[in-house]
Design an enzyme around this catalytic site. Structure first.
Site, PDB file in Angstrom:
ATOM      1  CD  GLU A 157      -3.001   1.287   2.143  1.00  0.00           C
ATOM      2  OE1 GLU A 157      -2.902   0.566   3.149  1.00  0.00           O
ATOM      3  OE2 GLU A 157      -3.962   2.051   1.917  1.00  0.00           O
ATOM      4  CD  GLU A 251      -8.060   2.326   4.872  1.00  0.00           C
ATOM      5  OE1 GLU A 251      -7.482   1.433   5.489  1.00  0.00           O
ATOM      6  OE2 GLU A 251      -7.492   3.048   4.030  1.00  0.00           O
TER       7      GLU A 251
HETATM    8 MN    MN Z   1      -5.716   2.571   2.839  1.00  0.00          MN
END
Ligand code: MN
Length: 298
Positions: A157, A251
């Site tokens: 990420e 998210e």
């Molecule tokens: Mn994230």
């Protein structure tokens, strides 16, 4: 429950981070979160890095199967598990932890390990050293070999400068993933972080291309989609232009749901929401709508 592939879920399965729906991932919390995600219409849920071989792993598998949900594992490494550390004990602990999560994926039926899995999830006070980066790449090459054998992918990420000193742009992650030499090591992008670091969000998504394996949709203040300043038209147009068919997940964080240390690392000092289910329902509509616009625009 099928694995999280376009075969089982069609194009772009849509998911949600578990922390939007439950405060704690216990056996009961897992059942509730999976039930809520399914009732809202999500295809998969991002679960925390629970211990492989545990009762909780077995309960998680049952909860996912009962709800008919796919899953991915999301995490950030601690300083004691930092693959870029100059302390070999930290690097070893991180690699052992991630290897265990590959086993966990098999136990619960998860398809990927995403998040800040290549360094600690923290604000660093200095740039990553070349030796630190090289050590992380070497560990990821070994982990990629193990993951590839069981059809699990590891998504690196890309996050903003306050949460890692290794991968802040998509281009850095593409270079890192290629240097591992492993097809199982791929790139996870996030609209919240891209909004801070990328000069051209659409171009960055397109340039990541085939290496993109996971996408986080988050607003600039981590709250309701469409109420901040992320350019979602460009984000979804980039995903369509890249021909991306993989998972997309919502998210969001509020102190209504999270405590320390996550709250402190993410700097959640004020709440943008209290009702996670309302937020999640809105996010699913929003993502479907922007995906549809982007596809039609092609
Ligand atoms: Mn994230």
């Amino acid at each position: 429950m099928g694995r999280l592939t376009s075969k089982t879920f069609g194009q772009n399965p849509l998911g949600i981070h578990w922390i939007v729906l439950e405060k704690e991932w216990t056996e009961e919390g897992a059942r509730r979160a999976a039930g809520k995600a399914r009732a809202l219409g999500y295809d998969f849920i991002e679960i925390p890095p629970i211990a492989p071989g545990s009762d909780l792993a077995r309960a998680t598998r049952q909860a996912l199967e009962a709800a008919g949900l796919g899953a991915t594992v999301s995490l950030g490494l601690s300083a004691e598990q930092d693959l870029t550390s100059d302390d070999p004990r930290c690097r070893e602990a991180g690699e052992v932890f991630l290897a265990g999560l590959i086993d966990l994926c098999g136990e619960v039926g998860a398809s990927a390990i995403n998040g800040i899995n290549y360094s600690a999830f923290q604000k660093y006070a200095a740039p990553c050293t070349p030796a630190g980066r090289a050590a992380s790449i070497e560990a990821m090459a070994r982990l990629g070999e193990k993951a590839g054998k069981v059809d699990v992918t590891i998504g690196l990420e890309v996050v903003n400068r306050y949460e890692t000193n290794v991968l802040n742009t998509a281009a850095q992650a593409v270079a890192f993933a290629r240097e591992t030499g492993s097809a199982a090591i791929r790139v996870h992008l996030d609209s919240y972080h891209m909004n801070i670091e990328e000069p051209d969000v659409e171009g960055a998504i397109v340039a990541t291309g085939e290496l993109l394996e996971f996408f986080h949709v988050g607003e600039s203040h981590r709250g309701y989609l469409g109420t901040g300043n992320v350019d979602f038209v460009s984000i979804f147009r980039g995903l369509a232009k890249a021909g991306y068919r993989g998972p997309i997940s919502f998210e969001s964080f509020s102190s209504a749901m999270i405590g320390q240390p996550l709250l402190g690392i993410l700097a959640i000092w004020r709440d943008t929401w209290e009702d996670g289910e309302d937020l999640a329902a809105h996010a699913l509509d929003f993502m479907r709508s922007y995906l549809k616009s982007a596809r039609e625009g092609r």
